[in-house]
Design a protein around this motif. Structure first.
Motif, PDB file in Angstrom:
ATOM      1  N   LEU B  42       0.843  -1.186   0.000  1.00  0.00           N
ATOM      2  CA  LEU B  42       0.000   0.000   0.000  1.00  0.00           C
ATOM      3  C   LEU B  42       0.878   1.235   0.000  1.00  0.00           C
ATOM      4  O   LEU B  42       1.826   1.333   0.783  1.00  0.00           O
ATOM      5  N   ALA B  43       0.560   2.168  -0.897  1.00  0.00           N
ATOM      6  CA  ALA B  43       1.186   3.485  -0.822  1.00  0.00           C
ATOM      7  C   ALA B  43       0.379   4.256   0.218  1.00  0.00           C
ATOM      8  O   ALA B  43      -0.654   4.819  -0.080  1.00  0.00           O
ATOM      9  N   SER B  44       0.847   4.232   1.473  1.00  0.00           N
ATOM     10  CA  SER B  44       0.066   4.785   2.574  1.00  0.00           C
ATOM     11  C   SER B  44       0.161   6.303   2.601  1.00  0.00           C
ATOM     12  O   SER B  44       1.194   6.870   2.248  1.00  0.00           O
ATOM     13  N   VAL B  45      -0.933   6.953   3.041  1.00  0.00           N
ATOM     14  CA  VAL B  45      -0.860   8.396   3.257  1.00  0.00           C
ATOM     15  C   VAL B  45      -0.024   8.680   4.505  1.00  0.00           C
ATOM     16  O   VAL B  45       0.335   9.813   4.776  1.00  0.00           O
ATOM     17  N   LEU B  46       0.247   7.637   5.264  1.00  0.00           N
ATOM     18  CA  LEU B  46       1.031   7.750   6.487  1.00  0.00           C
ATOM     19  C   LEU B  46       2.233   6.812   6.358  1.00  0.00           C
ATOM     20  O   LEU B  46       2.215   5.711   6.885  1.00  0.00           O
ATOM     21  N   PRO B  47       3.256   7.221   5.621  1.00  0.00           N
ATOM     22  CA  PRO B  47       4.374   6.302   5.383  1.00  0.00           C
ATOM     23  C   PRO B  47       5.030   5.886   6.694  1.00  0.00           C
ATOM     24  O   PRO B  47       5.068   6.665   7.648  1.00  0.00           O
ATOM     25  N   PRO B  48       5.536   4.658   6.749  1.00  0.00           N
ATOM     26  CA  PRO B  48       6.082   4.148   7.999  1.00  0.00           C
ATOM     27  C   PRO B  48       7.339   4.880   8.453  1.00  0.00           C
ATOM     28  O   PRO B  48       7.640   4.916   9.640  1.00  0.00           O
ATOM     29  N   ALA B  49       8.077   5.472   7.519  1.00  0.00           N
ATOM     30  CA  ALA B  49       9.291   6.212   7.871  1.00  0.00           C
ATOM     31  C   ALA B  49       9.603   7.164   6.722  1.00  0.00           C
ATOM     32  O   ALA B  49       9.167   6.923   5.593  1.00  0.00           O
ATOM     33  N   PRO B  50      10.358   8.218   6.995  1.00  0.00           N
ATOM     34  CA  PRO B  50      10.703   9.135   5.915  1.00  0.00           C
ATOM     35  C   PRO B  50      11.425   8.388   4.796  1.00  0.00           C
ATOM     36  O   PRO B  50      12.309   7.576   5.056  1.00  0.00           O
ATOM     37  N   GLY B  51      11.023   8.633   3.586  1.00  0.00           N
ATOM     38  CA  GLY B  51      11.681   7.998   2.445  1.00  0.00           C
ATOM     39  C   GLY B  51      11.134   6.621   2.109  1.00  0.00           C
ATOM     40  O   GLY B  51      11.463   6.059   1.076  1.00  0.00           O
ATOM     41  N   VAL B  52      10.312   6.059   2.981  1.00  0.00           N
ATOM     42  CA  VAL B  52       9.710   4.749   2.697  1.00  0.00           C
ATOM     43  C   VAL B  52       8.302   4.992   2.158  1.00  0.00           C
ATOM     44  O   VAL B  52       7.464   5.562   2.847  1.00  0.00           O
ATOM     45  N   LYS B  53       8.070   4.597   0.929  1.00  0.00           N
ATOM     46  CA  LYS B  53       6.796   4.933   0.289  1.00  0.00           C
ATOM     47  C   LYS B  53       5.700   3.908   0.552  1.00  0.00           C
ATOM     48  O   LYS B  53       4.546   4.258   0.726  1.00  0.00           O
ATOM     49  N   THR B  54       6.083   2.645   0.530  1.00  0.00           N
ATOM     50  CA  THR B  54       5.040   1.635   0.601  1.00  0.00           C
ATOM     51  C   THR B  54       5.113   0.821   1.894  1.00  0.00           C
ATOM     52  O   THR B  54       6.165   0.680   2.510  1.00  0.00           O
ATOM     53  N   VAL B  55       3.961   0.318   2.253  1.00  0.00           N
ATOM     54  CA  VAL B  55       3.834  -0.520   3.450  1.00  0.00           C
ATOM     55  C   VAL B  55       3.439  -1.905   2.980  1.00  0.00           C
ATOM     56  O   VAL B  55       2.581  -2.059   2.121  1.00  0.00           O
ATOM     57  N   ARG B  56       4.065  -2.907   3.538  1.00  0.00           N
ATOM     58  CA  ARG B  56       3.699  -4.283   3.248  1.00  0.00           C
ATOM     59  C   ARG B  56       2.668  -4.705   4.289  1.00  0.00           C
ATOM     60  O   ARG B  56       2.928  -4.610   5.488  1.00  0.00           O
ATOM     61  N   VAL B  57       1.517  -5.114   3.822  1.00  0.00           N
ATOM     62  CA  VAL B  57       0.469  -5.575   4.738  1.00  0.00           C
ATOM     63  C   VAL B  57       0.358  -7.089   4.609  1.00  0.00           C
ATOM     64  O   VAL B  57       0.156  -7.604   3.507  1.00  0.00           O
ATOM     65  N   ALA B  58       0.525  -7.791   5.712  1.00  0.00           N
ATOM     66  CA  ALA B  58       0.412  -9.258   5.694  1.00  0.00           C
ATOM     67  C   ALA B  58      -1.060  -9.649   5.577  1.00  0.00           C
ATOM     68  O   ALA B  58      -1.943  -8.856   5.908  1.00  0.00           O
ATOM     69  N   ALA B  59      -1.306 -10.865   5.115  1.00  0.00           N
ATOM     70  CA  ALA B  59      -2.685 -11.351   5.032  1.00  0.00           C
ATOM     71  C   ALA B  59      -3.322 -11.320   6.412  1.00  0.00           C
ATOM     72  O   ALA B  59      -2.669 -11.598   7.419  1.00  0.00           O
ATOM     73  N   PHE B  60      -4.565 -10.926   6.479  1.00  0.00           N
ATOM     74  CA  PHE B  60      -5.274 -10.896   7.761  1.00  0.00           C
ATOM     75  C   PHE B  60      -6.758 -11.072   7.491  1.00  0.00           C
ATOM     76  O   PHE B  60      -7.169 -11.239   6.346  1.00  0.00           O
TER      77      PHE B  60
END
Lengths: 186, 273
Positions: B42-60
């Motif tokens: 996911l290209a989150s509107v709330l990136p996990p850290a500066p410079g990190v664009k995407t978040v990996r979401v595990a199956a849930f």
């Protein structure tokens, strides 16, 4: 009938201390939170380990390069600024937000490194879900970063002897005067 | 005889979690049915850290609708420490469940409405009672990014307009019932247009990118979403969510804040018979 009344009275008397223990915490007390913590020597206790004393409480993580060493410095600065009488009552509880790395052994090592007086300080860990809840009752924000580090708000809260947050400070590096005034009341 | 009993059991198992029975009338499940959400990025509107664009979401797994008043009232009946007249103030403010008829009873019309006036602590306790948890912000955002047809519909102008249209209608006297909005790509409903929803890491949203900045920690803690490095600023609806969640303390309740539960994949929460 008489026996019944006596039995009832007996049951009431037996039940009373337990009831009082529960009822004695005010509604706003963080001690309502059932949290299982493990300290630097592997002993388990609740969030209320220092119930009855004023407590400086904060959250940190051991591998933190900058802010957490400063947090410990700040807690020591607050201690140094109190009178001997106040210091004798004051307790300090530091809770890790990094249960993966902050094992009891790691916490004990940190305590030794920083020459922390473990007769009045406790370093503790809890599982991830409990950490989230403790942060929530204390109003502390934290977030795990992809590289394993954490962002967290450097907040020191003062709990009164009943576990109610009576002061909060984000001042790092020196003792917050407002905090010291509050400590003097307990 | 034995096969009959088995068949009956199978039939009743099928009914658990279903929202509509054969006759087309709503059957109330004890808890919302959970939908499996596949892993993804996911290209989150709330990136996990500066410079990190995407978040990996595990199956849930995620509840397909928000938790209703009726479902929450059953939880309160089983866990009386969460009654509005017994809960400690540290866990829920004075408005907690204030819309109910009494500490244990709801109004008939509230049955299928999403439960609101619940604190983060209460929502958490409900999910835990089901062996579940609240979804994280990134999990919620990941599923909420889906339109009816696309896994990520956020760049679809029409979808974006539809969402904004729902938010502009928010001043309702009465909340809609759950399950009335269209299913999204995953089969999940009501992520937009019904209520705000608690997330597990609500106290992770306002942290500045670097708390070693000693200048003014309070400004960083309290100046709102501006303190975050947020991307995708055209996603107003999602940013409104973040602003709302950031303004909430974990014991706050509001007339538009409810929740749904999630589970780790493979450990789905109990749907009690």
């Amino acid at each position: 009938m008489n026996a019944y009344v006596r039995l009832l009275l007996c049951a009431t008397l037996l039940a009373t201390p337990a009831l009082q223990a529960v009822a004695s915490h005010p509604a706003e007390s963080v001690y309502h939170l059932e949290a299982s913590l493990t300290n630097q020597t592997g002993d388990e206790h609740g969030l209320d380990i220092y119930s009855g004393n004023p407590v400086l409480i904060t959250m940190f993580y051991g591998r933190c390069p900058m802010t957490c060493p400063l947090l410990i410095d700040t807690l020591k600065a607050i201690e140094r600024s109190t009178t001997a009488e106040q210091r004798a009552r004051l307790r300090i509880l530091m809770i890790s937000i990094d249960p993966e790395n902050d094992t009891p052994e790691a916490l004990l090592q940190l305590a030794k490194q920083r020459r922390i007086d473990l007769t009045r300080w406790t370093l503790a860990r809890a599982d991830e879900r409990t950490v989230r809840k403790i942060a929530a009752v204390l109003g502390i924000q934290y977030r795990k970063l992809p590289n394993g580090a954490y962002n967290h708000s450097s907040v020191i809260a003062l709990l009164d002897p009943n576990g109610v947050v009576v002061a909060r400070s984000s001042m790092i590096g020196k003792a917050d005067e407002g905090m010291l005034e509050k400590i003097a009341k307990y | 005889m034995r096969t009959d009993a088995l068949r009956l059991m199978a039939a009743s198992l099928l009914l658990i979690g279903s929202t509509t029975d054969a006759a087309g009338t709503r059957a109330i499940a004890d808890a919302p049915l959970q939908i499996t959400i596949p892993a993804g990025e996911l290209a989150s509107v709330l990136p996990p850290a500066p410079g990190v664009k995407t978040v990996r979401v595990a199956a849930f797994r995620l509840d397909h609708t928000p938790v209703t008043n009726e479902q929450f009232s059953r939880f309160v009946a089983e866990h009386p420490e969460w009654r509005r007249d017994r809960v400690a103030g540290v866990f829920a403010d004075g408005s907690y469940l204030s819309h109910w008829r009494s500490a244990t009873e709801i109004e008939p019309h509230q049955r299928n409405q999403p439960v609101v006036y619940v604190s983060w602590f209460a929502a958490n306790a409900y999910c835990e009672s089901r062996g579940a948890r609240l979804p994280t912000w990134h999990e919620w955002e990941y599923v909420a990014a889906a339109s009816a047809t696309e896994q990520d519909g956020r760049n679809d102008d029409e979808w974006r307009q539809t969402i904004l249209g729902w938010y502009s209608k928010s001043a309702r006297h009465s909340l809609p019932e759950v399950g009335k909005t269209p299913v999204n790509y995953y089969g999940v409903r009501d992520l937009h247009g019904v209520i705000w929803e608690w997330v597990d890491d609500v106290n992770a949203m306002l942290v500045s990118s670097d708390n070693r900045e000693q200048s003014s920690p309070d400004a960083l803690r309290f100046c709102g979403p501006g303190a975050l490095t947020m991307e995708e600023k055209e996603n107003y609806a999602t940013l409104m969510r973040i602003a709302m969640l950031s303004s909430m303390q974990a014991n706050y309740t509001s007339k538009t804040m409810g929740f749904r539960c999630a589970s780790d994949f493979g450990t789905h929460g109990r749907n009690k018979p």
